[in-house]
Design a protein around this motif. Structure first.
Motif: not given
Length: 283
Positions: A2-3, A22-23, A255-256, A276-277
């Motif tokens: 998580v960011d 994580p979605q 595109n990260a 990523k993703g």
């Protein structure tokens, strides 16, 4: 992972690991918690929305998505792989009731203006379903005539229309919730995915994931009023609108990165590199 991004500086201020794949990041009904949905990890991880600190992780089966009923009585865990809507305690997430759905890929949903029904998309069945929120009973199904990969679902501010994004149809269906019938279709762009209402309730922002653009729909006229294109392309996916309504935030799935759009001009204010993703993004 998580960011956590500072919306003022467009910088990542915290980064930490959670469960497997994580979605989405979902605020609790009372806004006291954020829940990170670890889909393949069969768990939810708590985040404090004030401090950004990671809290407890609790086991929950197949949490691909999650919503809270308008009255706050239940959390509804969208168990996509199990084809179920799991009504749970909104605090402990303990399972209370489970609704089996007659379709594959149950995904996004929204509620009617009176909170009596929910309408959910089934992305692998070209279908919508309607569920009575109080009785937890399936009361209707609707097969879509175009395309066939419905994604995000959003009720209009006046409650008269449900908008449903469809990645294969490259546009947005308009659904009348009482009769549960399709009453219109608006083409937007390739890979239509996410739907977000502006803070003044005048516009609907539509992310076109495979086109690198955002369509703006005039909700009163029910037609596209503008299209914002990401310079050099991108993959706008899920997100949300800032509290003051000035910025639309969207994750860039392939595109990260994360995009911040000026909602007045459509200009891309920032492209923030992340892991990523990136999929779910909560403002």
């Amino acid at each position: 992972t998580v960011d956590i991004i500072d919306p003022a500086t467009f910088r990542i201020v915290k980064h930490f690991a959670v469960g497997h794949q994580p979605q989405h990041v979902v605020p609790s009904w009372d806004l006291k918690h954020l829940w990170v949905l670890n889909d393949l990890g069969d768990s939810l991880t708590e985040v404090d929305p004030v401090t950004g600190e990671k809290g407890k992780t609790i086991p929950v089966k197949d949490p691909y998505n999650m919503y809270f009923t308008p009255d706050g009585k239940f959390s509804i865990v969208v168990a996509e792989a199990q084809a179920r809507l799991n009504f749970s305690d909104p605090d402990t997430m303990k399972l209370i009731d489970s609704v089996k759905v007659p379709c594959k890929g149950v995904d996004h949903m929204d509620f009617t203006s009176d909170g009596r029904f929910l309408i959910a998309s089934c992305e692998f069945s070209a279908m919508l379903i309607k569920v009575d929120v109080a009785s937890h009973k399936l009361v209707g199904t609707l097969t879509l005539e175009k395309g066939g990969m419905p994604q995000d679902v959003k009720t209009s501010p006046d409650g008269k229309i449900f908008y449903v994004a469809d990645m294969h149809a490259n546009g947005v269906y308009m659904i009348e919730p009482d009769s549960f019938t399709r009453v219109g279709f608006l083409p937007t762009g390739k890979g239509t995915h996410g739907l977000y209402v502006s803070r003044d309730s005048k516009s609907l922002y539509v992310s076109n994931r495979l086109e690198g653009s955002v369509s703006v729909i005039d909700l009163a006229a029910r037609k596209e009023s503008a299209k914002w294109k990401i310079p050099g392309g991108g993959s706008p996916d899920m997100g949300g609108v800032s509290a003051d309504g000035k910025v639309l935030w969207l994750s860039g799935r392939y595109n990260a990165e994360v995009y911040a759009f000026d909602t007045t001009s459509g200009k891309v204010l920032a492209r923030i590199k992340v892991g990523k993703g990136p999929h779910g993004l909560c403002v």
